[in-house]
Design an enzyme around this catalytic site. Structure first.
Site, short mmCIF file in Angstrom:
data_model
loop_
_atom_site.label_atom_id
_atom_site.label_comp_id
_atom_site.label_asym_id
_atom_site.label_seq_id
_atom_site.Cartn_x
_atom_site.Cartn_y
_atom_site.Cartn_z
N GLY A 1 -44.12 -57.16 -73.58
CA GLY A 1 -42.99 -57.41 -72.69
C GLY A 1 -42.18 -56.14 -72.52
CE LYS A 2 -40.99 -50.81 -72.74
NZ LYS A 2 -40.78 -50.24 -74.05
N GLY A 3 -38.16 -54.88 -70.50
CA GLY A 3 -37.12 -55.25 -69.55
C GLY A 3 -36.00 -54.25 -69.57
CG ASP B 1 -37.34 -48.85 -74.31
OD1 ASP B 1 -37.23 -47.80 -73.67
OD2 ASP B 1 -38.44 -49.36 -74.59
#
Ligand code: NAD
Length: 435
Positions: A117-119, A158
């Site tokens: 996942g990444k956001g 991040d």
């Protein structure tokens, strides 16, 4: 002193790889080496879902601004989605999708029970006060509440976010759920369920990958010279560990430029980016003419004739423009995506091994996995245990990838993707396609 060029100057526009292009290309390449159902590959080309949310924020002056947030969830066949939340003006649905695919491969190569996942939010974090960042984060957590959770999707810090951001996210989620749920995010401060050793983990795993590569290519670490681009969380920790293990770190850099001493630099004497931003530059300013230390540009650091080069700053620094000039015998990717596809091909032709990011810097997500286990079990591990288990996980992953390199004659990057894709494909084929 003239203005020192940054590593960005080594990038030519037509050579820049977007995360999504890179992720799809790697999937296609790996699929040619693995006996995998084409239907599985087709499914992996697409994310499960990409959520876009509006995040309204009342600024300090009373005005309301609306920011756009995203969460891309690529694949969860092996476990909950896992990946960072970044606050950066260029965050987009496409970037999050590509980076979520990378996380799928990274978790699989490390054999962690997570998907990718990444956001993030398209915002310049430097334009926000601390209170604004807190309000923005809490509202973002609420907008993503249905999508995330310890068994669904577990974000982490991040670019532009940190342990405090994760603390606010965890608190907002827990308040709304009516119970304390530390396992909803990782990378939290240890006092609320974070893991010791999480911050140093990507640098530690990068150092372990470098150490194993040095040994694989029949060298003694005590005879090894190392150049590290970027002296942040990844670069500084990797440099300090390699020095502790006997290597000679001859060059380090920050965004303004590099320093080089063929006799070796005392890396413990230089604060890391987190401890003091741009400390390499300050260190360089204190040097006098009699010193053996020379100042170089970031571009020159990359081309030094060293045994091991560790690009640990930003992506796309080794490109078609400078790949022929890379003189290091081994490249270990501390940063995400420092080598473009074109450069990778040139380095392969030149027989320069590149230990890929999805293996080398995977210590971060591995210790995030340990944090998630500690949160679920409500039991904190000591730093010694974290580092021992990280060492064990890294060596297992290294051995799995090395076996593919030895058996199939693949590059380290292709071998890592083959290991990852084989695991994901096997899980997909075993679970089948519903309905
Ligand atoms: P950081 O912000 O702590 O440090 C970055 C360092 O690079 C600083 O010394 C900075 O001055 C330097 N730098 C910035 N721009 C530069 C440029 N254009 N040229 C040369 N140097 C430059 O960052 P970090 O957390 O160490 O992350 C570095 C890389 O590692 C990034 O690609 C990141 O995505 C990747 N990474 C980080 C983690 C993590 O958990 N920290 C995990 C995996 C991968």
């Amino acid at each position: 002193m003239s203005t020192t060029p940054s590593a960005d100057e080594t990038v030519s526009d037509d050579d820049l790889d977007s995360a999504l292009i890179t992720a799809r290309r790697q999937l296609e390449r790996a699929a040619t080496h693995v006996d995998v159902d084409p239907g599985v590959v087709e499914r992996l080309k697409h994310p499960t879902r990409v959520q876009q949310v509006s995040v309204p924020l009342e600024r300090e002056d009373g005005n309301v601004e609306v920011f756009t947030g995203y969460r891309a969830q690529h694949d969860d066949v092996r476990g909950p989605y896992k990946g960072g939340l970044r606050y950066h003006p260029e965050v987009s649905a496409e970037e999050c999708t590509g980076l979520s695919m990378w996380m799928t491969w990274k978790c699989a190569v490390m054999d962690l029970p997570f998907g990718g996942g990444k956001g993030g939010i398209a915002v310049d974090p430097k334009s926000l006060t601390d209170d604004e960042t807190e309000r923005l984060t809490r509202r973002f957590a609420e907008e993503l509440r249905d999508a995330v959770g310890p068994t669904k999707d577990v974000p982490a810090p991040d670019m532009g976010t940190d342990a405090q951001t994760m603390a606010w996210f965890m608190d907002a989620y827990s308040m709304q759920q009516g119970e304390t749920i530390p396992g909803v995010v990782t990378g939290k401060p240890p006092v609320i369920g974070g893991s010791y050793g999480r911050e140093e983990a990507p640098g530690r795993s990068t150092a372990i990958a470098a150490r194993e590569a040095i040994q694989y290519y029949d060298r003694e670490i005590s005879d090894t010279t190392v150049a590290v681009q970027g002296f942040g969380s990844v670069g500084a920790n990797a440099a300090r560990l390699l020095e502790d293990w006997g290597a000679t770190v001859v060059a380090v850099s920050d965004v303004n430029g590099a320093i080089y001493d063929p006799e070796g630099i005392d890396v413990d004497a230089i604060p890391s980016h987190d401890e003091e931003p741009e400390a390499v530059t300050s260190f360089a300013k204190e040097l006098d003419d009699g010193d053996s230390v020379r100042r170089l540009s970031n571009a020159e650091l990359l081309e030094l004739d060293v045994d091991v080069l560790i690009p640990a700053a930003v992506g796309n620094v080794i490109t078609a423009d400078n790949a022929d000039a890379i003189s290091a015998d081994i490249v270990v990717e501390g940063a995400n995506g420092p080598t473009t596809f074109a450069a990778d091909t040139i380095l392969e032709e030149r027989d320069v091994p590149v230990i890929p990011d999805i293996l080398a810097n995977a210590g971060g997500v591995t210790v995030s996995y340990f944090e998630w286990l500690q949160d679920i079990n409500r039991r904190q591990w000591t730093l010694e245990r974290v580092n021992e288990e990280l060492e064990e996980h890294m060596l297992d992953a290294w051995d799995d990838v090395r076996a593919e390199v030895d058996a199939e004659g693949l590059t380290w990057r292709d071998a890592a993707y083959v290991v990852a894709l084989s695991r994901i494909a096997e899980a997909k084929e075993t679970r089948g396609l519903w309905p």
